[in-house]
Scaffold this motif. Structure first.
Motif, PDB file in Angstrom:
ATOM      1  N   HIS A  42      -1.720  31.633  13.471  1.00  0.00           N
ATOM      2  CA  HIS A  42      -1.194  31.816  14.798  1.00  0.00           C
ATOM      3  C   HIS A  42      -2.071  33.103  15.377  1.00  0.00           C
ATOM      4  O   HIS A  42      -2.386  34.003  14.448  1.00  0.00           O
ATOM      5  N   GLU A  43      -1.708  33.508  16.458  1.00  0.00           N
ATOM      6  CA  GLU A  43      -2.516  34.695  17.212  1.00  0.00           C
ATOM      7  C   GLU A  43      -2.102  35.856  16.440  1.00  0.00           C
ATOM      8  O   GLU A  43      -2.922  36.730  16.257  1.00  0.00           O
ATOM      9  N   PHE A  44      -0.500  36.135  16.252  1.00  0.00           N
ATOM     10  CA  PHE A  44      -0.179  37.340  15.987  1.00  0.00           C
ATOM     11  C   PHE A  44      -0.610  37.780  14.361  1.00  0.00           C
ATOM     12  O   PHE A  44      -0.999  38.814  14.022  1.00  0.00           O
ATOM     13  N   GLN A  45      -1.038  36.776  13.765  1.00  0.00           N
ATOM     14  CA  GLN A  45      -1.397  36.783  12.186  1.00  0.00           C
ATOM     15  C   GLN A  45      -2.855  37.022  12.024  1.00  0.00           C
ATOM     16  O   GLN A  45      -3.241  37.997  11.585  1.00  0.00           O
ATOM     17  N   VAL A  46      -3.594  36.691  13.071  1.00  0.00           N
ATOM     18  CA  VAL A  46      -5.104  36.799  12.999  1.00  0.00           C
ATOM     19  C   VAL A  46      -5.370  38.247  13.589  1.00  0.00           C
ATOM     20  O   VAL A  46      -6.108  39.004  13.283  1.00  0.00           O
ATOM     21  N   ARG A 417      -0.294  22.263   6.370  1.00  0.00           N
ATOM     22  CA  ARG A 417      -1.735  22.793   6.824  1.00  0.00           C
ATOM     23  C   ARG A 417      -1.545  23.710   7.818  1.00  0.00           C
ATOM     24  O   ARG A 417      -2.337  24.769   7.675  1.00  0.00           O
ATOM     25  N   GLU A 418      -0.705  23.762   8.674  1.00  0.00           N
ATOM     26  CA  GLU A 418      -1.032  24.535   9.999  1.00  0.00           C
ATOM     27  C   GLU A 418      -0.076  25.676   9.716  1.00  0.00           C
ATOM     28  O   GLU A 418      -0.420  26.700  10.474  1.00  0.00           O
ATOM     29  N   ILE A 419       0.664  25.791   8.668  1.00  0.00           N
ATOM     30  CA  ILE A 419       1.245  27.248   8.452  1.00  0.00           C
ATOM     31  C   ILE A 419       1.018  27.456   7.098  1.00  0.00           C
ATOM     32  O   ILE A 419       0.249  28.427   7.222  1.00  0.00           O
ATOM     33  N   LEU A 420       1.379  26.922   5.874  1.00  0.00           N
ATOM     34  CA  LEU A 420       0.846  27.385   4.726  1.00  0.00           C
ATOM     35  C   LEU A 420      -0.633  27.650   4.497  1.00  0.00           C
ATOM     36  O   LEU A 420      -1.068  28.540   4.104  1.00  0.00           O
ATOM     37  N   LEU A 421      -1.354  26.387   4.684  1.00  0.00           N
ATOM     38  CA  LEU A 421      -2.733  26.764   4.372  1.00  0.00           C
ATOM     39  C   LEU A 421      -3.377  27.616   5.511  1.00  0.00           C
ATOM     40  O   LEU A 421      -4.069  28.399   4.978  1.00  0.00           O
TER      41      LEU A 421
END
Length: 471
Positions: A42-46, A417-421
Motif C-alpha cells: 500500500h502507498e502509505f506503507q512504501v 499475497r497482497e497484504i502479508l507477503l
C-alpha cells in the motif's frame, strides 16, 4: 464568463449543447498504486519505508519530484493532441490531512493538484477530481490505501466526517473553476448494506452544494461501480452523473482464449454493460464510464505469444469503444502512465528507475503480489488446496461480499499475497533506495517524465479515432 458543464436530461452539456467527455485517469500520481509505479503493498506503507531509508529531506524531495515529472505540460500537450478532453484525477486523502491531525487540511497537498488542473485548462482539458482513497477505506482493495481487508469507512462516522470536510475544502477551492468538470466523490465504494452509501451521497451532495452549486457530481455505483440496484429507492440528486466502471474480462490474464468478436463474446459485452447502466437509462441520465481498459503483456513475461495476446485484448477494447459510441457514452480509460502494464504511455526500460527496479518488478509478477491483472499460474498450486479447504469447512465463504471478487479465491489472495507477503516486500523495495544521493533520486523520479516514456501506439490510435466522434 466561462460556462460550467451541467447535466441536462441524458447529456452532459456546455452552454446547452451536448458534450462527450473522453479521456483517461491520471492514476498512480496523487494516489499511487503498486502495479502502476512498481512498489509493493500500500502507498502509505512504501512511503513510510522510504522515509525511514532516506530521511525526511530526501524523502520529501523524491516524492515532490515524482509528482512534478509524472505530469508536465508535455503530457498535457500530448493528451490534447490525441483529441481527448478530460482527465480524471484520483487523489489520496493523505495528501490533505494526517491521521494524527484529522480535519486539519494541509495547503501543501494542493501544490501539484492546482498545477495540473491549470495545465489541463491551458490545453482545454477538463478535469474530474476523484477521491480514490478515503479515510478508513471505502472498499477493501489496495487502492483505497487502508492496509487491511475491510472497508471501515462505512462503520466509523468519523471517517465519513473527514471525507465531507475534505470535499468542502475542495469545493471552496475550485468552485469558480469552469475547467473542473466536477467531483467524483467516492471511487468504487463497497457498502455491504447499500444504504450507507446512499446516505453518504446525500450528505456530501448537500455539503458541496452549500459551497459550490455549479459543478457536476459524479457518483459511482456500489460494488466497485457495478451495482445501482438500490439507487432508485432514494430521490434523484440534481446535476449528477451516475458513474459505472466497465472492465472487460477479455482484457485480463484470467481469460486464456482470444477475443474474436464471436456472437457470444459480443453479447457478453453488451449484457455486462447494459446491466451496469440500466439505472441511468431508466432515469434518462448521462452515462459516464469512469474506468475500463485491458492490461498488457510484454516480452519479459515469459509468454511467446504476448503480442497476439495484446492484439486480442485491444480488439476487445475496440469493441467496447464502438459499443459506447453507439449510445453516446462519456468515458475515462484506466490509465495515462505507468511502468508498462496498462498505460497509454509507459516508462522505458532504459531509464534509471526501471533498470534499478527490474528484478523487484519481475519478482512481484512471479509471486502475483499485486492484485490488478495478475497472472497467478506460478503460485496457483499453493492456493487452490486452501480454497477447496475453505469451501469445504465454511461453504458460506462463497457468499462473502463483495461477490464481484470471486470468493474465496480473491479474499485469500488479498490476505496472504497482497497484504502479508506484500508488507514484507515493501522492505525489499525500500532497500533499492538505500544510500541514494539527491541527484540519483532526481534521476529516478525523472524516469517518469514524458520524454522517458513510450507511447502505446495502437491503443492511442483507437482512442484518438473514437474521440473524434461527438455527442
Amino acid at each position: 464568463m466561462a460556462e460550467y458543464l451541467t447535466v441536462k436530461g441524458s447529456s452532459i452539456t456546455l452552454g446547452g449543447e451536448p458534450i462527450l467527455l473522453k479521456g483517461a485517469a491520471l492514476a498512480g500520481w496523487m494516489n499511487m498504486e503498486n502495479f502502476i509505479t512498481g512498489y509493493a503493498g500500500h502507498e502509505f506503507q512504501v512511503r513510510a519505508e522510504l522515509r525511514k531509508r532516506l530521511g525526511d529531506e530526501k524523502y520529501t524531495f523524491f516524492f515532490d519530484k515524482f509528482l512534478e515529472y509524472f505530469f508536465t505540460e508535455e503530457d498535457a500537450k500530448l493528451f490534447s493532441s490525441l483529441g481527448l478532453n478530460c482527465i480524471r484525477i484520483p487523489i489520496n486523502y493523505r495528501h490533505f490531512e494526517d491521521d494524527l491531525n484529522p480535519r486539519v487540511i494541509k495547503e501543501s497537498g494542493f501544490k501539484h493538484l492546482d498545477r495540473v488542473i491549470d495545465l489541463c485548462a491551458k490545453h482545454k482539458i477538463y478535469t474530474v477530481i476523484d477521491l480514490h482513497a478515503a479515510p478508513g477505506g471505502q472498499n477493501n482493495d489496495w487502492h483505497s490505501d487502508a492496509g487491511n481487508h475491510q472497508a471501515n469507512f462505512w462503520v466509523h462516522r468519523d471517517f465519513q466526517d473527514r471525507a465531507v470536510n475534505l470535499w468542502e475544502h475542495i469545493a471552496k477551492r475550485y468552485k469558480d473553476n469552469t475547467w473542473v468538470a466536477g467531483y467524483n466523490s467516492l471511487n468504487e465504494p463497497t457498502d455491504e448494506e447499500h444504504t450507507r452509501l446512499l446516505d453518504f451521497y446525500a450528505r456530501v451532495e448537500k455539503a458541496i452544494r452549500a459551497i459550490d452549486p455549479h459543478h457536476i457530481l459524479f457518483l459511482d455505483g456500489n460494488n466497485f461501480g457495478a451495482d445501482f440496484s438500490r439507487f432508485a429507492e432514494r430521490p434523484l440528486l440534481p446535476n449528477v452523473v451516475y458513474a459505472c466502471h466497465d472492465y472487460s474480462s477479455y482484457g485480463f490474464p484470467s481469460f486464456t482464449g482470444r477475443f474474436t468478436r464471436t456472437a457470444e463474446q459480443v453479447a457478453n459485452h453488451e449484457k455486462q454493460f447494459s446491466r451496469k447502466v440500466e439505472f441511468m437509462r431508466s432515469i434518462n441520465a448521462p452515462i459516464w464510464n469512469g474506468e475500463f481498459g485491458p492490461v498488457y503483456q510484454n516480452a519479459g513475461d515469459g509468454k511467446p505469444d504476448w503480442e497476439e495476446i495484446n492484439d486480442s485484448r485491444l480488439a476487445a477494447l475496440k469493441h467496447q469503444l464502438e459499443m459506447y459510441s453507439a449510445v453516446n457514452v462519456s468515458w475515462s480509460i484506466w490509465l495515462w502512465k505507468d511502468v508498462g502494464f496498462q498505460g497509454m504511455v509507459y516508462v522505458s526500460d532504459d531509464t534509471p528507475y526501471m533498470r534499478l527496479l527490474k528484478p523487484f518488478i519481475e519478482k512481484k509478477k512471479r509471486l502475483a503480489a499485486d492484485s490488478w491483472g495478475n497472472d497467478d499460474r506460478q503460485v496457483r498450486h499453493l492456493f487452490e488446496p486452501i480454497e477447496e479447504w475453505l469451501l469445504h469447512e465454511v461453504p458460506g465463504v462463497s457468499e462473502r461480499y463483495p461477490k464481484l471478487q470471486r470468493p474465496p479465491k480473491r479474499p485469500l489472495a488479498r490476505l496472504v499475497r497482497e497484504i502479508l507477503l506484500s508488507e514484507e516486500l515493501v522492505h525489499e523495495y525500500g532497500s533499492y533506495f538505500e544510500g541514494k544521493t539527491m541527484d540519483e533520486l532526481d534521476e529516478l523520479a525523472r524516469s517518469f517524465s514524458l520524454s522517458n516514456c513510450i507511447q502505446r501506439s495502437t491503443l492511442n490510435e483507437f482512442l484518438m479515432a473514437d474521440a473524434k466522434r461527438t455527442a
